[in-house]
Design an enzyme around this catalytic site. Structure first.
Site, PDB file in Angstrom:
ATOM      1  N   MET A   1     -29.169  51.021 -72.115  1.00  8.82           N
ATOM      2  CA  MET A   1     -29.305  49.805 -72.082  1.00  8.82           C
ATOM      3  C   MET A   1     -28.442  49.082 -70.889  1.00  8.82           C
ATOM      4  O   MET A   1     -27.244  49.429 -70.701  1.00  8.82           O
ATOM      5  CB  MET A   1     -28.561  49.084 -73.276  1.00  8.82           C
ATOM      6  CG  MET A   1     -29.428  49.232 -74.582  1.00  8.82           C
ATOM      7  SD  MET A   1     -28.756  48.476 -76.145  1.00  8.82           S
ATOM      8  CE  MET A   1     -27.397  49.219 -76.438  1.00  8.82           C
TER       9      MET A   1
ATOM     10  N   CYS B   1     -39.497  46.828 -70.432  1.00  2.47           N
ATOM     11  CA  CYS B   1     -38.393  45.929 -69.739  1.00  2.47           C
ATOM     12  C   CYS B   1     -39.286  44.809 -69.338  1.00  2.47           C
ATOM     13  O   CYS B   1     -40.334  45.033 -68.410  1.00  2.47           O
ATOM     14  CB  CYS B   1     -37.603  46.450 -68.890  1.00  2.47           C
ATOM     15  SG  CYS B   1     -36.544  45.060 -68.102  1.00  2.47           S
TER      16      CYS B   1
ATOM     17  N   LYS C   1     -40.842  54.803 -73.559  1.00  5.57           N
ATOM     18  CA  LYS C   1     -40.303  53.726 -74.244  1.00  5.57           C
ATOM     19  C   LYS C   1     -41.090  52.538 -73.842  1.00  5.57           C
ATOM     20  O   LYS C   1     -41.094  52.154 -72.862  1.00  5.57           O
ATOM     21  CB  LYS C   1     -38.945  53.777 -74.107  1.00  5.57           C
ATOM     22  CG  LYS C   1     -38.448  52.276 -75.017  1.00  5.57           C
ATOM     23  CD  LYS C   1     -36.853  52.220 -75.412  1.00  5.57           C
ATOM     24  CE  LYS C   1     -36.408  51.291 -76.130  1.00  5.57           C
ATOM     25  NZ  LYS C   1     -36.041  50.057 -75.402  1.00  5.57           N
TER      26      LYS C   1
ATOM     27  N   HIS D   1     -40.252  49.671 -79.099  1.00  6.98           N
ATOM     28  CA  HIS D   1     -39.703  48.712 -79.745  1.00  6.98           C
ATOM     29  C   HIS D   1     -40.654  47.777 -80.348  1.00  6.98           C
ATOM     30  O   HIS D   1     -41.620  47.326 -79.684  1.00  6.98           O
ATOM     31  CB  HIS D   1     -39.203  48.001 -78.256  1.00  6.98           C
ATOM     32  CG  HIS D   1     -38.261  46.575 -78.532  1.00  6.98           C
ATOM     33  ND1 HIS D   1     -37.893  45.900 -77.606  1.00  6.98           N
ATOM     34  CD2 HIS D   1     -37.951  46.096 -79.737  1.00  6.98           C
ATOM     35  CE1 HIS D   1     -36.894  44.968 -78.200  1.00  6.98           C
ATOM     36  NE2 HIS D   1     -37.280  44.856 -79.486  1.00  6.98           N
TER      37      HIS D   1
ATOM     38  N   ASN E   1     -37.668  51.382 -82.908  1.00  4.11           N
ATOM     39  CA  ASN E   1     -36.571  50.612 -82.292  1.00  4.11           C
ATOM     40  C   ASN E   1     -36.815  49.242 -82.545  1.00  4.11           C
ATOM     41  O   ASN E   1     -38.149  48.842 -82.717  1.00  4.11           O
ATOM     42  CB  ASN E   1     -36.631  50.931 -80.763  1.00  4.11           C
ATOM     43  CG  ASN E   1     -35.621  50.066 -80.134  1.00  4.11           C
ATOM     44  OD1 ASN E   1     -36.005  49.065 -79.242  1.00  4.11           O
ATOM     45  ND2 ASN E   1     -34.498  49.900 -80.373  1.00  4.11           N
ATOM     46  N   GLY E   2     -35.679  48.619 -82.821  1.00  5.52           N
ATOM     47  CA  GLY E   2     -35.726  46.998 -83.047  1.00  5.52           C
ATOM     48  C   GLY E   2     -35.382  46.605 -84.058  1.00  5.52           C
ATOM     49  O   GLY E   2     -35.902  46.753 -85.253  1.00  5.52           O
ATOM     50  N   GLY E   3     -34.304  45.997 -84.057  1.00  3.29           N
ATOM     51  CA  GLY E   3     -33.667  44.978 -85.120  1.00  3.29           C
ATOM     52  C   GLY E   3     -33.167  46.137 -86.272  1.00  3.29           C
ATOM     53  O   GLY E   3     -32.763  45.655 -87.601  1.00  3.29           O
TER      54      GLY E   3
ATOM     55  N   ARG F   1     -28.540  47.209 -80.061  1.00  6.11           N
ATOM     56  CA  ARG F   1     -27.232  46.254 -80.130  1.00  6.11           C
ATOM     57  C   ARG F   1     -26.430  46.686 -81.211  1.00  6.11           C
ATOM     58  O   ARG F   1     -25.097  46.536 -80.950  1.00  6.11           O
ATOM     59  CB  ARG F   1     -27.848  45.041 -80.142  1.00  6.11           C
ATOM     60  CG  ARG F   1     -28.460  44.384 -78.956  1.00  6.11           C
ATOM     61  CD  ARG F   1     -29.329  43.320 -78.950  1.00  6.11           C
ATOM     62  NE  ARG F   1     -30.499  43.615 -80.023  1.00  6.11           N
ATOM     63  CZ  ARG F   1     -31.621  42.588 -80.101  1.00  6.11           C
ATOM     64  NH1 ARG F   1     -31.466  41.453 -79.339  1.00  6.11           N
ATOM     65  NH2 ARG F   1     -32.696  43.146 -80.719  1.00  6.11           N
TER      66      ARG F   1
HETATM   67  C1  LIG Z   1     -27.932  44.257 -72.568  1.00  2.74           C
HETATM   68  C2  LIG Z   1     -29.148  45.177 -72.845  1.00  2.74           C
HETATM   69  C3  LIG Z   1     -29.647  46.142 -72.079  1.00  2.74           C
HETATM   70  C4  LIG Z   1     -30.775  46.581 -72.259  1.00  2.74           C
HETATM   71  N1  LIG Z   1     -31.192  47.638 -71.334  1.00  2.74           N
HETATM   72  C5  LIG Z   1     -32.463  48.266 -71.545  1.00  2.74           C
HETATM   73  C6  LIG Z   1     -32.746  49.351 -71.068  1.00  2.74           C
HETATM   74  O1  LIG Z   1     -32.201  49.635 -69.552  1.00  2.74           O
HETATM   75  N2  LIG Z   1     -33.789  50.285 -71.159  1.00  2.74           N
HETATM   76  C7  LIG Z   1     -34.512  49.948 -72.233  1.00  2.74           C
HETATM   77  O2  LIG Z   1     -35.336  50.733 -72.633  1.00  2.74           O
HETATM   78  N3  LIG Z   1     -34.234  48.803 -73.230  1.00  2.74           N
HETATM   79  C8  LIG Z   1     -33.078  48.169 -72.803  1.00  2.74           C
HETATM   80  N4  LIG Z   1     -32.743  47.352 -73.691  1.00  2.74           N
HETATM   81  C9  LIG Z   1     -33.489  46.997 -75.075  1.00  2.74           C
HETATM   82  C10 LIG Z   1     -32.998  48.098 -76.038  1.00  2.74           C
HETATM   83  O3  LIG Z   1     -32.969  49.283 -75.821  1.00  2.74           O
HETATM   84  C11 LIG Z   1     -33.710  47.700 -77.409  1.00  2.74           C
HETATM   85  O4  LIG Z   1     -34.979  48.209 -77.125  1.00  2.74           O
HETATM   86  C12 LIG Z   1     -33.522  46.417 -77.938  1.00  2.74           C
HETATM   87  O5  LIG Z   1     -32.372  45.701 -77.717  1.00  2.74           O
HETATM   88  C13 LIG Z   1     -34.024  46.544 -79.447  1.00  2.74           C
HETATM   89  O6  LIG Z   1     -33.493  47.288 -80.088  1.00  2.74           O
HETATM   90  P1  LIG Z   1     -32.074  46.866 -81.036  1.00  2.74           P
HETATM   91  O7  LIG Z   1     -32.741  45.695 -81.928  1.00  2.74           O
HETATM   92  O8  LIG Z   1     -31.507  47.853 -81.563  1.00  2.74           O
HETATM   93  O9  LIG Z   1     -31.177  46.228 -80.184  1.00  2.74           O
HETATM   94  C14 LIG Z   1     -31.717  46.321 -73.494  1.00  2.74           C
HETATM   95  C15 LIG Z   1     -30.872  45.710 -74.593  1.00  2.74           C
HETATM   96  C16 LIG Z   1     -29.747  45.018 -74.360  1.00  2.74           C
HETATM   97  C17 LIG Z   1     -29.179  44.024 -75.206  1.00  2.74           C
END
Ligand SMILES: Cc1cc2nc3c(=O)[nH]c(=O)nc-3n(C[C@H](O)[C@H](O)[C@H](O)COP(=O)(O)O)c2cc1C
Length: 332
Positions: free
Chosen positions: A1, A83, A122, A154, A194-196, A217
């Site tokens: 991230m 992204c 991803k 995701h 992934n996600g949530g 997160r």
């Molecule tokens: C600050 C931040 C930076 C992120 N940067 C990336 C990244 O560099 N590459 C990526 O695949 N996902 C990135 N994400 C997305 C997360 O990997 C993830 O897919 C998304 O937050 C959903 O998962 P979660 O609900 O478990 O957070 C980022 C998320 C956040 C909050």
């Protein structure tokens, strides 16, 4: 991230779980080929197992990057096709590439020819109007035909216009069911959802449908949730370290980093959530946030932050004692 899972963050997370696979921030092919490689790729051997995430869409460049990453000792090469930011779209990488499955397949094939590491992707469940299950299945089939054996999905679509990256992590509804369906339709692929996912109970429920779970997160904000990962998911019955032990174990690492001119708060910022949900957690967070940015602070600040937490516990214990004395006085 991006901005979060830098090497300091990963070292800290690794002290909490020995087995969870950790991912770097996305590193673009351009930055890696033309920038300061040691700064972008360097990591502590203890961070392993560690996957590097690349951003790019040029097969030859990505293959070169994969080879460099392999030499640095990464365990997996992951390509970002999720992204949605404007900057990333302008560079023609990230989620917009879901519209070009053949190009992604060429990127995967070029990297696989060059390295012996797993090359993974991803992705999202869709983009814009291209959000039918059939579109996602076609995307998956195309990159699987190029040799990709593992996808992290995701479970939200992304809107390429009109939403910020943050909104694109919140507004499009989660569709875990679509990821489960991909696993059903492509049983030979390793599908990571992934996600949530907010806690390990939820992660465990997901494992009835998919092969793995990626937590973003929640793991960053409440890192201690990773403490039970080794026992629950990796059959490791080794001891679970208390939070205070993790802080102690960070101190030699921090001292070494400070000696190399790293700023204390660039490390401690990742540790603010360590005591989330336990007594004194807010005090820990506040103390570190306020003090760690000041010039000349050293690693013993962490010990003081722990003591502050304990002070609070002690004073709350003292208050409880007083209350029970007062209660017994009244009752007596
Ligand atoms: C600050 C931040 C930076 C992120 N940067 C990336 C990244 O560099 N590459 C990526 O695949 N996902 C990135 N994400 C997305 C997360 O990997 C993830 O897919 C998304 O937050 C959903 O998962 P979660 O609900 O478990 O957070 C980022 C998320 C956040 C909050």
């Amino acid at each position: 991230m991006m901005g979060w899972t830098d090497r300091h963050c990963r070292y800290f997370m690794r002290l909490i779980s020995r087995h969870a696979l950790l991912y770097t921030e996305m590193i673009t092919a351009g930055a890696l080929l033309h920038g300061d490689r040691d700064r972008l790729l360097g990591f502590h051997p203890q961070e392993k197992p560690l996957a590097i995430q690349l951003g790019g869409s040029h097969p030859t460049e990505l293959a070169q990057c994969a080879a460099i990453a392999e030499r640095y000792g990464y365990d997996e090469i992951n390509l970002n096709v999720g992204c949605p930011s404007d900057r990333v779209q302008k560079g023609r990488y990230g989620a917009c590439l879901m519209a070009e499955p053949k190009l992604i397949a060429s990127c995967v094939a070029a990297m696989m020819e060059t390295v012996s590491l797993p090359v993974t992707v991803k992705t999202r469940i869709g983009i814009d109007q291209r959000d039918r299950y059939e579109d996602l299945a076609h995307f998956v089939a195309t990159i699987a035909a190029a040799g990709c054996r593992k996808l992290v999905i995701h479970a939200r679509k992304a809107w390429l216009q009109g939403l910020s990256p943050k909104e694109n992590r919140q507004i499009p509804p989660l569709r875990h069911d679509l990821v489960w369906r991909i696993k059903k339709d492509f049983p030979a692929l390793e599908i990571v959802l992934n996600g949530g996912i907010g806690d390990l109970d939820e992660a465990e429920r997901q494992l009835h449908h998919v092969d793995g779970v990626m937590i973003g997160r929640a793991a960053y904000h409440h890192p201690y949730l990773l403490a039970a990962v080794d026992r629950r998911f990796h059959g490791d019955s080794g001891p679970v370290k208390p939070r205070e032990q993790i802080v102690d174990d960070m101190i030699p690492y921090i001292e070494e980093a400070l000696a190399g001119n790293v700023r204390l708060n660039s490390i401690t910022r990742h540790m603010l959530g360590l005591f989330h949900g336990v007594s004194g957690g807010r005090r820990w967070r506040r103390y570190l946030s306020e003090k760690a940015g000041k010039p000349g602070v050293a690693a013993d600040l962490l010990q003081r932050a722990i003591d502050r937490r304990d002070d609070r516990m002690q004073s709350s214990l003292a208050r409880q004692d007083q209350t029970s004395v007062a209660d017994s006085d009244r009752l007596g």
